[in-house]
Design a protein around this motif. Structure first.
Motif, PDB file in Angstrom:
ATOM      1  N   CYS A  47      12.165 -50.151  15.071  1.00 39.90           N
ATOM      2  CA  CYS A  47      12.486 -51.554  15.407  1.00 39.90           C
ATOM      3  C   CYS A  47      11.814 -52.540  14.438  1.00 39.90           C
ATOM      4  CB  CYS A  47      12.095 -51.865  16.854  1.00 39.90           C
ATOM      5  SG  CYS A  47      10.318 -52.037  17.114  1.00 39.90           S
TER       6      CYS A  47
ATOM      7  N   CYS B  43       9.336 -50.467  21.239  1.00 43.09           N
ATOM      8  CA  CYS B  43      10.527 -49.615  21.428  1.00 43.09           C
ATOM      9  C   CYS B  43      10.193 -48.176  21.808  1.00 43.09           C
ATOM     10  CB  CYS B  43      11.400 -49.634  20.179  1.00 43.09           C
ATOM     11  SG  CYS B  43      10.784 -48.619  18.832  1.00 43.09           S
TER      12      CYS B  43
ATOM     13  N   CYS C  20       6.787 -50.397  12.648  1.00 44.87           N
ATOM     14  CA  CYS C  20       7.623 -49.395  13.325  1.00 44.87           C
ATOM     15  C   CYS C  20       8.832 -49.033  12.464  1.00 44.87           C
ATOM     16  CB  CYS C  20       8.091 -49.937  14.676  1.00 44.87           C
ATOM     17  SG  CYS C  20       9.198 -48.794  15.532  1.00 44.87           S
TER      18      CYS C  20
ATOM     19  N   CYS D 121       5.150 -46.982  19.368  1.00 44.39           N
ATOM     20  CA  CYS D 121       5.435 -48.410  19.248  1.00 44.39           C
ATOM     21  C   CYS D 121       5.458 -49.049  20.640  1.00 44.39           C
ATOM     22  CB  CYS D 121       6.782 -48.605  18.554  1.00 44.39           C
ATOM     23  SG  CYS D 121       7.315 -50.321  18.512  1.00 44.39           S
TER      24      CYS D 121
ATOM     25  N   ASN E 156       8.965 -53.552  14.250  1.00 38.63           N
ATOM     26  CA  ASN E 156       7.909 -54.336  14.903  1.00 38.63           C
ATOM     27  C   ASN E 156       6.753 -54.553  13.925  1.00 38.63           C
ATOM     28  OD1 ASN E 156       5.962 -55.368  16.559  1.00 38.63           O
ATOM     29  ND2 ASN E 156       5.918 -53.664  18.011  1.00 38.63           N
TER      30      ASN E 156
HETATM   31 ZN   LIG Z   1       9.425 -49.946  17.490  1.00 36.59          ZN
END
Ligand SMILES: [Zn+2]
Lengths: 391, 116
Positions: free
Chosen positions: B27, B13, B24, B10, B29
């Motif tokens: 996080c 993170c 992700c 990712c 994302n």
């Molecule tokens: Zn992430």
């Protein structure tokens, strides 16, 4: 939410059925309608996993509703891998609980013996992760085998414990006229005796032939209804008191603790919490023993026994008929059979039969609360149900 | 040519994913193309294994060995094994090779050997 009752049930033999898939699905539906004296339903859910791939048929629900002359009732097929059956029951539950429908027919059917065992195994293997598992030749039996080795290393489960599950469930199936296998087996014959390796060869070590369920055709049905409808039906009254479902990573190797089946734990917690019960309240359970190891591990994850102690309870006889919590009185997937998309309905059929007190020679005495665990993928999509007898 | 199998890191993170994810897992994302491919290490420890004797019809061998390996960076993966006497906990080294042939399609994956 409204309360939801199981007013009618039906089932076929789990074996080889030489009929079109839509008729296989319709047969237990007919029996279930006769069981409760209902002639009209508002909606149908049809659970199935392999119609398009194995039976070459799509839009199965449209065929089933017409075969039953139940048009214009709404109908749809539910595909959720080997948990399709309990998933379809959950859809029916939501439809009645929400007030959308008063009477919902949920039937599940599979015709797997149209293809040979290798094709059937490969068909089920397509539910594994396409890139991280399937391309390596991974099948469900091989995932179960690797899981079993981890369990043996960590908790001291042995081949003897696995064989004990098989012997128990084959014994139970002897009293179930609908079971696929009516074949009593012994530890001597499959584990200890001189012929054991011939009778029970390794398929995917440490798992052997008798650690696996058979490939079955079959179908089962439950009819769900609101209290107003259930009040008019003159059959012992069973309520679908709890439903739970949880998922886990698609690829088995990615799970933080590879010996945990978290989706089973979470689905069971939900199904019991909704019903307001704890694991020790359950009188009888049908667990998804497609592989013998699964009955042991699920008996822990649903909360009947502590993690890592399911095999000890099995040794003490706590899971057999007459034990503290009889598991798989029907014979389970292991001996009753596993028509994948129909299995969750088969489990529900057994539990309702038990709670009605109509299981004859395999009746669990005074069973009032029953529980099912329908295990999809290798534990990546699990649906649990709690049933209660009401008088 | 050295073939690799990739994990996906990712960009926000740093969380590694194998297999691939669209979002992700740490996080969440959700930007498009939010991962950098990172080759998986080839060294690891065998956690569990089996010799599978009922194969799909496209295999022309009587059996295959499968195993789950914990790689050096902590990521786990499933692979084929070519190991005479596999043992839980043994050190293994992987190389990328053909693991399956389905019709005209050839699939590559990690094949583990006993580490020298
Ligand atoms: Zn992430």
């Amino acid at each position: 939410m409204r309360e939801v009752y199981v007013i009618g049930i039906g089932i076929t033999s789990f074996s080889r059925l030489e009929y079109p898939l839509s008729e296989i699905a319709a047969y237990p539906a007919m029996m279930a309608m006769r069981d409760c004296g209902i002639e009209k339903v508002d909606h149908l859910y049809v659970a199935n996993m392999g119609a398009s791939r194995v039976s070459g048929q799509t839009a199965l629900a449209s065929a089933v509703v017409d075969t039953l002359s139940l048009t214009p009732a709404g109908a749809e097929a539910i595909e959720n891998g080997p948990a399709s059956g309990a998933s379809a029951i959950k859809q029916g539950f939501m439809a009645v609980a929400s007030g959308l429908h008063d009477v919902v027919l949920v039937t599940g059917a599979e015709r797997m013996r149209e293809v040979n065992n290798l094709e059937a195994t490969d068909f089920v293997a397509t539910l594994t992760h396409p890139i991280a598992e399937y391309i390596y030749g991974t099948t469900l039996p091989s995932l179960a085998a690797m899981f079993t080795r981890l369990y043996m290393d960590k908790y001291g489960v042995t081949s003897r414990h696995l064989a004990m599950v098989a012997v128990k469930n084959h014994d139970n199936a002897m009293n179930n006229p609908f079971a696929h296998l009516h074949q009593p087996i012994t530890l001597e014959g499959i584990l200890d005796g001189p012929e054991a390796l011939t009778n029970n060869p390794f398929v995917s070590d440490p798992l052997r032939f008798f650690d696996f369920c058979p490939v079955s055709d079959g179908a089962a049905c439950v009819i769900l209804a609101s209290k107003e409808v259930a009040d008019k039906v003159k059959r012992p009254r069973v309520r679908l008191a709890g439903v739970g479902q949880a998922t886990d990573t698609h690829a088995v190797h990615e799970r933080e603790e590879p010996t945990d089946l978290l989706a089973v734990r979470r689905a069971a917690e939900q199904a019991m919490k909704m019903a307001g019960i704890k694991p020790s309240d359950v009188d009888v359970a049908e667990l998804h023993d497609a592989f013998t190891i699964l009955e042991i591990v699920e008996s822990e994850e649903v909360g009947f026994f502590k993690k890592g102690e399911g095999h000890l309870a099995l040794e003490k006889g706590e899971t057999r008929m007459g034990g503290k919590i009889p598991i798989n009185p029907s014979g389970g997937l292991k001996a009753k059979g596993h028509p994948v998309g129909a299995t969750g309905l088969g489990q529900a059929h057994e539990i309702v039969t038990q709670l009605r007190g109509e299981a004859k020679k395999r009746q669990v005495k005074d069973a009032k609360i029953g529980f099912t665990c329908n295990f999809g993928g290798f534990g990546n999509n699990v649906v649990c149900l709690t049933f209660m007898r009401e008088d | 040519m050295n073939l690799e199998i990739y994990a996906y890191k990712c960009r926000k993170c740093g969380q590694l994913h194998y297999p691939y994810r669209m979002m992700c897992k740490k996080c969440h994302n959700n930007e498009h193309n939010a991962f950098d491919p990172v080759p998986l290490p080839h060294k690891g420890k065998l956690l569990t294994f089996t010799r599978l004797q009922t194969l799909a019809a496209d295999f022309s061998v009587p059996d295959i060995q499968l195993g789950i390996v914990e790689l050096e960076n902590g990521i786990r993966m499933l692979g084929q094994l070519q190991i005479a006497k596999p043992k839980s906990g043994m050190a293994v080294t992987g190389s990328v090779g053909v693991v399956r042939q389905m019709g005209y399609n050839t699939y590559h994956g990690m094949i583990f050997h006993e580490a020298k």
